[in-house]
Design an enzyme around this catalytic site. Structure first.
Site, short mmCIF file in Angstrom:
data_model
loop_
_atom_site.label_atom_id
_atom_site.label_comp_id
_atom_site.label_asym_id
_atom_site.label_seq_id
_atom_site.Cartn_x
_atom_site.Cartn_y
_atom_site.Cartn_z
N ASP A 62 -18.00 -0.71 -38.18
CA ASP A 62 -17.14 -1.84 -38.57
C ASP A 62 -17.84 -3.18 -38.37
OD1 ASP A 62 -17.28 -1.99 -35.85
OD2 ASP A 62 -15.13 -1.80 -35.48
N CYS A 65 -20.48 -2.43 -34.18
CA CYS A 65 -20.94 -1.20 -33.51
C CYS A 65 -22.01 -1.45 -32.45
CB CYS A 65 -21.41 -0.18 -34.54
SG CYS A 65 -22.62 -0.85 -35.69
N HIS A 239 -26.15 0.37 -38.78
CA HIS A 239 -25.25 1.01 -37.82
C HIS A 239 -25.94 1.47 -36.53
CE1 HIS A 239 -21.67 2.89 -36.41
NE2 HIS A 239 -22.28 4.04 -36.28
#
Length: 245
Positions: A62, A65, A239
């Site tokens: 989101d 992270c 991510h």
């Protein structure tokens, strides 16, 4: 075009909210199933990761992270290490005053700092892991921790602006960079954020970079250089997840 973008956003939101903020610990082999068997580059890199790590804990993709993965991983390690917990708690306690002295408004940062300190006090009571996990899965608590870590990162970047100015592109000042790329929720993190947070809290972070680069090995980077890492993160483009030996 806007309608398509809005639909994309909605799909992203649905994907994001269906994933736990912080997952249970899983066997590292779950990664193998995420990529096609014939995706040789990634399959080789996962094999390479297996030489050093056994487990992964995933975080929701989101944009927050990095902070969530760092926060959970470090606090989890504090459950077993009371000496580091006391050192870290002292740094965290003083950090609010440092931010206020830098010009951050006390009443806007107070609630975030209190939530952060409450969580450290929870760690002192040596709860089971499930309590810490529960806090990080509670959106409001979890997001308050992320906000505070973002503020600490911003504060450190601005304190050391002479050093960090060279790394900022687009003719922006460090302050502008912090207001646009560090403090807002959901903004992704890069090297510069990691260096600043590691230094601000004096916690060493090792990041394994798993990308499409050639060669079947995963490169890693320790922040600050030459330190003894306490937090191990896996980076895949855009991510971060948590790794365990």
């Amino acid at each position: 075009m806007e309608a398509i973008m809005a639909q994309q956003d909605r799909i992203q939101q649905e994907i994001a909210t269906s994933i736990l903020l912080v997952s249970d610990r899983q066997e590292l082999s779950v990664l193998q199933r995420e990529y096609a068997a014939e995706d040789t580059i990634y399959q080789l890199k996962i094999k390479d990761l297996h030489k050093k790590y056994s487990y992964i804990r995933k975080t929701r993709p989101d944009g927050n992270c990095f902070y969530r993965a760092f926060g959970f991983s470090h606090l989890e390690s504090l459950l077993e290490d009371s000496k580091e917990l006391q050192r870290f708690k002292a740094v965290a306690a003083k950090s609010k005053l440092d931010l206020v002295n830098q010009g951050f408004t006390e009443f806007t940062i107070e609630d975030f700092h209190n939530t952060f300190m409450d969580l450290l006090e929870l760690c002192e009571k040596q709860p089971g892991l499930s309590e810490l996990l529960g806090s990080f899965r509670d959106q409001s608590v979890s997001d308050y921790i992320v906000v505070y870590l973002r503020l600490l990162t911003s504060g450190y970047l601005q304190r050391e602006h002479g050093f960090f100015q060279h790394f900022i592109e687009g003719g922006r000042s460090v302050r502008e960079f912090c207001q646009q790329e560090v403090e807002p929720m959901s903004k992704e993190s890069d090297h510069i954020h990691i260096i600043a947070l590691a230094q601000a809290l004096n916690v060493s972070i090792l990041v394994e970079y798993m990308d499409r680069g050639e060669g079947g090995t995963v490169n890693h980077h320790v922040f600050p250089e030459g330190s003894e890492p306490r937090v191990f993160l896996l980076y895949r483009p855009g991510h971060y997840d948590i790794l365990y030996k």
